[in-house]
Design a protein around this motif. Sequence first.
Motif, mmCIF file in Angstrom:
data_model
loop_
_atom_site.group_PDB
_atom_site.id
_atom_site.type_symbol
_atom_site.label_atom_id
_atom_site.label_comp_id
_atom_site.label_asym_id
_atom_site.label_seq_id
_atom_site.Cartn_x
_atom_site.Cartn_y
_atom_site.Cartn_z
ATOM 1 N N ARG A 62 0.846 -1.198 0.000
ATOM 2 C CA ARG A 62 0.000 0.000 0.000
ATOM 3 C C ARG A 62 0.874 1.238 0.000
ATOM 4 N NH1 ARG A 62 -2.641 3.063 4.420
ATOM 5 N NH2 ARG A 62 -4.314 4.230 3.420
ATOM 6 N N GLN A 92 0.899 4.682 1.135
ATOM 7 C CA GLN A 92 0.095 5.346 2.158
ATOM 8 C C GLN A 92 -0.050 6.842 1.938
ATOM 9 O OE1 GLN A 92 0.821 4.190 6.155
ATOM 10 N NE2 GLN A 92 1.278 2.090 5.593
ATOM 11 N N ASP A 114 -1.462 9.709 0.279
ATOM 12 C CA ASP A 114 -2.567 10.011 -0.644
ATOM 13 C C ASP A 114 -2.152 11.016 -1.717
ATOM 14 O OD1 ASP A 114 -4.241 8.344 0.778
ATOM 15 O OD2 ASP A 114 -5.081 9.972 2.002
ATOM 16 N N GLU A 172 -6.370 2.963 -2.805
ATOM 17 C CA GLU A 172 -6.260 3.568 -1.481
ATOM 18 C C GLU A 172 -6.170 2.523 -0.370
ATOM 19 O OE1 GLU A 172 -8.780 6.642 1.350
ATOM 20 O OE2 GLU A 172 -9.156 6.603 -0.804
#
Length: 186
Positions: A38, A40, A42, A142
């Motif tokens: 992921r 992280q 954004d 996301e």
Amino acid sequence: EVIEPNHWVQIESVNFVTQGIFQLKDNTRIEPAPIFRRLQDDEARDRISSNLDSASVVTTIENHLPIGVRVSLRVAPNAEDVYGSEDLFTNNQANGYLRIPTEGSFEVGAGIVDADGRVTASTISLQRISLSDDDVLVFLREDGVHTGVLVELDQTPGDVALLGSDFVNVVAGAEIFMELNEDLVE
């Protein structure tokens, strides 16, 4: 005990004093545990998606087994689906599913074998697969994604010798080209 084709066997450490002789009575899949990934940040995720120019996956597969292998890279929104139904991976990037390559697999022939059936040299495959923008966006979800490398082995026509020095090594990386503009310089 007889190891059936649907049994999962994991061997942590084996030292062969002599070669192991085995036979694959059915096509076999090796499914290493999926890895969660992921991004992280954004803001970084948004900048990458809005400035993406092109991307590709580069693989190096070294096969030091006396039989050929097929390899595919799998991406899914949850760990249970990484090695799930092929139908999940057909044009389903919007839902977080991706198979690389989209059809077939990276195929690598058997290592070079001597007269005694021992592998003396690896067979190496280098491949590059272009990714669409939708493919790249799967990695930028996301909520993150789970990735795995599926290794498939065909049944063998007879006994095959395996040594402790035999292996398959898969290395995959992404090349991402982005347009440099003011969005990236902030």
